[in-house]
Design an enzyme around this catalytic site. Structure first.
Site, PDB file in Angstrom:
ATOM      1  N   CYS A 210       0.845  -1.199   0.000  1.00  0.00           N
ATOM      2  CA  CYS A 210       0.000   0.000   0.000  1.00  0.00           C
ATOM      3  C   CYS A 210       0.878   1.247   0.000  1.00  0.00           C
ATOM      4  CB  CYS A 210      -0.862   0.081   1.260  1.00  0.00           C
ATOM      5  SG  CYS A 210      -2.161  -1.156   1.328  1.00  0.00           S
TER       6      CYS A 210
ATOM      7  N   GLY B  15      -0.212   0.637  -5.145  1.00  0.00           N
ATOM      8  CA  GLY B  15      -1.497  -0.039  -5.018  1.00  0.00           C
ATOM      9  C   GLY B  15      -2.495   0.544  -5.989  1.00  0.00           C
TER      10      GLY B  15
ATOM     11  N   ASN C 187       0.043   0.701   6.085  1.00  0.00           N
ATOM     12  CA  ASN C 187       0.805  -0.073   5.115  1.00  0.00           C
ATOM     13  C   ASN C 187       1.569  -1.105   5.919  1.00  0.00           C
ATOM     14  OD1 ASN C 187       2.457  -0.960   3.036  1.00  0.00           O
ATOM     15  ND2 ASN C 187       3.849   0.778   3.157  1.00  0.00           N
ATOM     16  N   GLY C 188       1.491  -2.371   5.493  1.00  0.00           N
ATOM     17  CA  GLY C 188       2.245  -3.405   6.198  1.00  0.00           C
ATOM     18  C   GLY C 188       1.347  -4.509   6.704  1.00  0.00           C
TER      19      GLY C 188
ATOM     20  N   TYR D 117      12.664  -3.132  -6.529  1.00  0.00           N
ATOM     21  CA  TYR D 117      11.505  -3.096  -7.404  1.00  0.00           C
ATOM     22  C   TYR D 117      10.378  -2.154  -6.980  1.00  0.00           C
ATOM     23  CZ  TYR D 117       7.173  -4.748  -9.567  1.00  0.00           C
ATOM     24  OH  TYR D 117       5.974  -4.808 -10.192  1.00  0.00           O
TER      25      TYR D 117
END
Ligand code: SF4
Length: 466
Positions: free
Chosen positions: A15, A42, A120-121, A261
């Protein structure tokens, strides 16, 4: 990097989050632009919460789709009177992805008013915490860690969000970056390991802003100040910015895949520019796995920097052998393996005149299942490439991720149970070379103990509780 048309078979981010406080800025509008910058993290849903409105109410808009789909008339957001706003773009997987209730920001009402949360996570003790709360009578509407945190905050007696968080946060284990608002202040939090990035910037004209990546600051003309420390809580309100260490932390384990990436090339992480790290990965790859070839090409978009570094080091011409169709949206990212494989043909085409009768070095950032590599090599050969040598700017992915990255089950990873000598035959390459972990870490420029490399080397800083 344009993940809105990301290749099938690639890993997906967890996210992107952002949010800030400023007295005289159109913060909901700015947050929409920050979300555009974070879109690569996302593409399944987007949302913004802003406030305070009348009676300290929090305004919320969220929906499935890209930022441009959820906020087609972003100029309208200028009309929202607010001093604070938070935003979220989501990638999710499995059942969770199908539930629109899970779209963030999550807004809840509790005895002290309203809260909006983005995160996020992934918490490795989410199951235990959820069960404990359910046993105490909590009813959950979503599958998100954000709702878990909201319940925990609500159960604290304090009407002060900051005080409640001081009690709650030490119980959270795993990877998380949260941004939370109660309509009075915006609070950013980073886990004690620092798995997921979160940075602080100042807004031109007054105010402060938090974002998963620094590219969001450039978009809204905020100025990067620093990355949050692992375990740090940053409070933004009308008095400016304050900070507190809420989790004792002696380590830092930023996800190394951010450099390889996930992150946008124009972002800086821990002071290192992502594009420059990728180019250095390519140079080191050329030194570690040299090959006699005619041209070098990268898989668009995330591998182009590494391919250019490889070409420079090897003294070979860099050519654009693969062209990406940027107009095939995420609706073509299909859930079945067969559909995913077909997606490669739709998204990438080979420039026949470039590869015909050539020995090609194809640089990619990672191999996960191997199905995408197989397809790419097939289309290269169909276009007349004489040899295709695959070079990967990271080590073999051998394990799952417990921290919110959608890595398949280890049995579905091509490197799981297969030696480096078996892999070329499995994907039809003339040779395959992976960059070693030591070289990746050196290219990033941080000590190995400051990075998470769990899915590459099996060392996970924290594991889910049994
Ligand atoms: Fe990143 Fe892999 Fe660590 Fe997950 S296990 S945080 S994907 S390096």
């Amino acid at each position: 990097m344009d993940h809105a048309v990301a290749l099938p078979g690639k890993l997906r981010e967890a996210c992107g989050i952002c949010g800030g406080f400023a007295k005289d800025q159109p913060l909901a509008y700015l947050t929409c632009f920050a979300l555009y910058a974070l879109q690569h993290r996302g593409q399944e849903s987007a949302g913004i919460a802003a406030g305070p409105g009348e009676g300290r109410k929090i305004w919320l808009k969220r929906g499935m789709g890209l930022v441009s789909e959820v906020f087609p008339d972003s100029a309208d957001l200028k009309g929202i009177v607010c001093r604070l706003a938070i935003g979220h773009v989501r990638y999710s997987y499995g059942q969770e992805g199908q539930n629109p209730e899970n779209i963030q920001p999550l807004k809840l009402r509790y005895r002290h008013g309203e809260l909006a949360i983005v995160h996020n996570g992934h918490l490795v003790n989410a199951r235990e915490l959820r069960k404990e709360l359910e046993d105490q009578g909590a009813i959950f509407q979503t599958d998100t860690d954000s709702e878990l945190l909201a319940h925990m905050i609500a159960r604290q007696g304090s009407s002060c969000l900051e005080e409640a968080l001081l009690e709650v946060v030490p119980r959270l284990k795993g990877a998380f970056a949260f941004i939370i608002t109660d309509g009075i202040k915006v609070i950013g939090l980073r886990d004690g390991y620092g798995f997921r990035p979160l940075s602080l910037g100042s807004i031109d004209g007054g105010g402060y802003y938090l974002a998963s990546e620094t590219c969001a600051f450039d978009t809204i003309r905020a100025v990067f100040i620093r990355d949050l420390e692992p375990g740090e809580m940053v409070i933004l309100d009308e008095n400016g910015v304050r900070t507190r260490q809420v989790i004792e932390s002696s380590c830092s384990n930023l996800c190394i895949f951010e450099y390889i990436y996930f992150a946008r090339p124009d972002s800086n992480l821990q002071g290192m520019n992502v594009h420059l790290v990728r180019r250095e990965l390519g140079r080191r790859l050329a030194r570690e796995h040299p090959v006699n070839a005619d041209i070098v090409s990268g898989v668009p978009d995330s591998s182009i920097a590494a391919a250019s570094g490889f070409a420079e080091q090897a003294g070979l011409p860099y050519e654009m052998a693969l062209v990406k169709n940027r107009y095939i949206g995420r609706t073509f990212i299909k859930p079945t393996q067969k559909m995913r494989e077909e997606g490669v043909d739709l998204k990438l085409n080979v420039v026949r005149k470039i590869v015909e009768d050539k020995r090609v070095v194809l640089v990619d950032d990672s191999i996960v299942r191997g199905t995408t590599s197989l397809k790419l090599i097939q289309i290269m050969r169909r276009a007349g490439a004489r040899e295709v040598h695959l070079r990967i700017s990271s080590p073999p992915v051998i394990g799952s991720c417990y921290y919110g990255i959608d890595i398949p089950d280890p049995h579905d990873l091509i490197a799981h149970g297969h030696s480096a000598t078996e892999i070329p035959g499995m994907i039809g390459a003339d040779s395959v070379g992976y960059l070693s972990m030591a070289e990746v870490v050196e290219a990033v420029g941080l000590p190995a103990e400051k990075l998470c490399c769990g899915c590459f080397n099996g060392y996970y800083p924290v594991l889910p509780e049994k």
